[in-house]
Design a protein around this motif. Structure first.
Motif, PDB file in Angstrom:
ATOM      1  N   LEU A 181       0.925  -1.216  -0.181  1.00  0.00           N
ATOM      2  CA  LEU A 181      -0.097   0.079   0.096  1.00  0.00           C
ATOM      3  C   LEU A 181       0.807   1.110  -0.063  1.00  0.00           C
ATOM      4  N   LEU A 182       1.890   1.462   0.707  1.00  0.00           N
ATOM      5  CA  LEU A 182       3.123   2.312   0.547  1.00  0.00           C
ATOM      6  C   LEU A 182       3.787   2.438  -0.855  1.00  0.00           C
ATOM      7  N   ASP A 183       3.803   1.266  -1.597  1.00  0.00           N
ATOM      8  CA  ASP A 183       4.389   1.359  -2.936  1.00  0.00           C
ATOM      9  C   ASP A 183       3.488   2.131  -4.078  1.00  0.00           C
ATOM     10  N   GLU A 184       3.685   3.274  -4.229  1.00  0.00           N
ATOM     11  CA  GLU A 184       2.513   4.171  -5.357  1.00  0.00           C
ATOM     12  C   GLU A 184       2.268   3.294  -6.550  1.00  0.00           C
ATOM     13  N   ALA A 185       2.947   2.466  -7.105  1.00  0.00           N
ATOM     14  CA  ALA A 185       2.735   1.759  -8.247  1.00  0.00           C
ATOM     15  C   ALA A 185       1.767   0.536  -8.032  1.00  0.00           C
ATOM     16  N   LEU A 186       2.181  -0.115  -6.834  1.00  0.00           N
ATOM     17  CA  LEU A 186       1.476  -1.288  -6.477  1.00  0.00           C
ATOM     18  C   LEU A 186       0.100  -1.229  -5.899  1.00  0.00           C
ATOM     19  N   ARG A 187      -0.254   0.101  -5.142  1.00  0.00           N
ATOM     20  CA  ARG A 187      -1.293   0.380  -4.549  1.00  0.00           C
ATOM     21  C   ARG A 187      -2.593   0.232  -5.450  1.00  0.00           C
ATOM     22  N   PRO A 188      -2.653   0.630  -6.507  1.00  0.00           N
ATOM     23  CA  PRO A 188      -3.885   0.578  -7.005  1.00  0.00           C
ATOM     24  C   PRO A 188      -4.316  -1.079  -7.460  1.00  0.00           C
ATOM     25  N   ALA A 189      -3.339  -1.801  -7.718  1.00  0.00           N
ATOM     26  CA  ALA A 189      -3.648  -3.311  -7.739  1.00  0.00           C
ATOM     27  C   ALA A 189      -4.149  -3.947  -6.450  1.00  0.00           C
ATOM     28  N   GLU A 214      -2.958 -10.132 -15.838  1.00  0.00           N
ATOM     29  CA  GLU A 214      -2.793  -8.998 -16.539  1.00  0.00           C
ATOM     30  C   GLU A 214      -3.579  -7.845 -16.248  1.00  0.00           C
ATOM     31  N   GLU A 215      -4.722  -7.953 -15.797  1.00  0.00           N
ATOM     32  CA  GLU A 215      -5.608  -6.921 -15.119  1.00  0.00           C
ATOM     33  C   GLU A 215      -5.156  -6.198 -14.358  1.00  0.00           C
ATOM     34  N   LEU A 216      -4.548  -6.881 -13.244  1.00  0.00           N
ATOM     35  CA  LEU A 216      -3.835  -6.244 -11.890  1.00  0.00           C
ATOM     36  C   LEU A 216      -2.439  -5.590 -12.608  1.00  0.00           C
ATOM     37  N   ALA A 217      -1.854  -6.034 -13.453  1.00  0.00           N
ATOM     38  CA  ALA A 217      -0.737  -5.384 -14.021  1.00  0.00           C
ATOM     39  C   ALA A 217      -1.212  -4.108 -14.629  1.00  0.00           C
ATOM     40  N   GLN A 218      -2.279  -3.964 -15.295  1.00  0.00           N
ATOM     41  CA  GLN A 218      -2.783  -2.755 -15.966  1.00  0.00           C
ATOM     42  C   GLN A 218      -3.198  -1.891 -15.119  1.00  0.00           C
ATOM     43  N   ARG A 219      -3.643  -2.255 -14.020  1.00  0.00           N
ATOM     44  CA  ARG A 219      -4.297  -1.144 -12.740  1.00  0.00           C
ATOM     45  C   ARG A 219      -2.857  -0.668 -12.265  1.00  0.00           C
ATOM     46  N   SER A 220      -1.625  -1.163 -12.165  1.00  0.00           N
ATOM     47  CA  SER A 220      -0.339  -0.552 -11.710  1.00  0.00           C
ATOM     48  C   SER A 220       0.282  -0.379 -12.929  1.00  0.00           C
ATOM     49  N   VAL A 221      -0.293   0.147 -14.196  1.00  0.00           N
ATOM     50  CA  VAL A 221       0.509   0.568 -15.344  1.00  0.00           C
ATOM     51  C   VAL A 221       1.767  -0.179 -15.721  1.00  0.00           C
ATOM     52  N   THR A 253       5.134  -9.231 -16.630  1.00  0.00           N
ATOM     53  CA  THR A 253       6.469  -9.693 -16.110  1.00  0.00           C
ATOM     54  C   THR A 253       6.782  -8.628 -14.820  1.00  0.00           C
ATOM     55  N   VAL A 254       6.999  -7.535 -15.128  1.00  0.00           N
ATOM     56  CA  VAL A 254       7.624  -6.252 -14.269  1.00  0.00           C
ATOM     57  C   VAL A 254       6.541  -6.259 -13.001  1.00  0.00           C
ATOM     58  N   PHE A 255       5.212  -6.255 -13.359  1.00  0.00           N
ATOM     59  CA  PHE A 255       4.264  -6.327 -12.295  1.00  0.00           C
ATOM     60  C   PHE A 255       4.360  -7.513 -11.040  1.00  0.00           C
ATOM     61  N   ALA A 256       4.376  -8.625 -11.836  1.00  0.00           N
ATOM     62  CA  ALA A 256       4.599  -9.846 -11.141  1.00  0.00           C
ATOM     63  C   ALA A 256       6.019 -10.104 -10.360  1.00  0.00           C
TER      64      ALA A 256
END
Length: 309
Positions: A194-202, A217-224, A228-231
């Motif tokens: 939650l403190l990570d700005e990029a991961l918070r939306p997911a 893919e949907e969760l990765a899109q939430r975090s733009v 692979t990078v998101f996971a």
């Protein structure tokens, strides 16, 4: 962040209770053996030294907080550097808040954090018997709340007890907010996410709708991010892969429902994103260690409502 905390605390049924405190002065020392996993101490006035399980003492000032995590013994003493006679005292069993004598230059407030079954996720990753949270930007607000709490705890005014409970809840909230903000010192997976700005939306998406059939893919899109990078980032920061985290979050929701709702297993399965009661039961058993029916029976004395059929 407050809304994020509210969602987490509601699901994990986190409650805080201020259970004790004391006023002391001069040279003194006291100790106790915690009877719950998570206890906390904070200083409303003066300064103290706190040590847990024989570790080096931590000096605390006004607004500082220590979280005691599963420790066996705690020692508290004044922070004065001068020598002289030291008074040793114990907590009277019939008093939640008491005056130890010798003056009033130190006020210490203690409490504990209640976690429902499965709520260990709140502190997953926390290590060591004593976690120190120094006073920060909310020092003045916390100090004011603590002073109100002490005043109500020692008051004989009408309704002082419910007023004290209100202030106690505010203290617990401020402490937990401080712990969540301090992501490096408190390596709790969901909090770091939650403190990570990029991961918070997911994470917000998972928390808000765990029953949705989320794809990576949907969760990765939430975090733009790319898949692979998101996971990779999610696993590094939160401590487990995204879909494994989703499954865990579903199981927290399932446990809460089984403890407090009269819900059919197949209805609960559909609510949490499983196509069949069998698939849900298999996931529940793998995560929790027993079937939904056995779990409900253990907590309520009543068997889980079977699936329709």
């Amino acid at each position: 962040m407050s809304d994020d905390l509210g969602t987490v605390f509601d699901l994990l049924e986190v409650n805080g209770v201020i259970s004790a405190g004391f006023v002391a002065g001069g040279r003194w020392r006291t100790g106790f053996r915690p009877d719950v996993r998570l206890k906390l101490l904070t200083v409303a006035r003066g300064g103290v030294r706190v040590s847990a399980d024989g570790a080096d003492a931590q000096v605390m000032g006004v607004g500082d907080v220590v979280v005691l995590n599963g420790c066996k013994s705690v020692r508290i003493e004044d922070a004065l550097e001068t020598g002289g006679l030291q008074t040793t005292f114990t907590h009277p069993p019939d008093q939640a808040f008491y005056e130890a004598g010798g003056g009033d230059d130190t006020v210490v407030v203690g409490g504990h954090i209640d976690l429902a079954e499965g709520g260990d996720a709140l502190v997953e990753g926390l290590s060591g018997p004593l976690l120190y949270l120094p006073a920060g930007r909310d020092t003045e607000r916390l100090a004011r709340t603590l002073n109100h709490l002490v005043d109500e705890a020692m008051s004989t005014r009408v309704a002082s007890e419910p007023a004290g409970r209100l202030h106690a809840r505010l203290v617990i909230l401020e402490v937990l907010r401080a712990a969540i903000r301090d992501g490096e010192s408190v390596p709790i997976g969901w909090a770091r996410g939650l403190l990570d700005e990029a991961l918070r939306p997911a994470l917000r998406a998972i928390h808000a709708d765990p029953g949705r059939s989320w794809r990576l893919e949907e969760l990765a899109q939430r975090s733009v991010m790319s898949r692979t990078v998101f996971a990779e980032r999610f696993a590094t920061v939160v401590g487990k892969p995204p879909l494994a985290y989703l499954t865990g979050w579903r199981m927290y929701a399932a446990r809460r429902a089984l403890r407090g709702e009269d819900v059919r297993v197949d209805e609960l399965a559909m609510r949490l994103g499983y196509s069949t009661a069998s698939a849900f039961s298999t996931a529940f058993r793998r995560e929790v260690g027993e079937s939904p029916r056995a779990y409900r029976t253990r907590f309520t004395g009543h068997e889980a409502v079977p699936a329709a059929g």
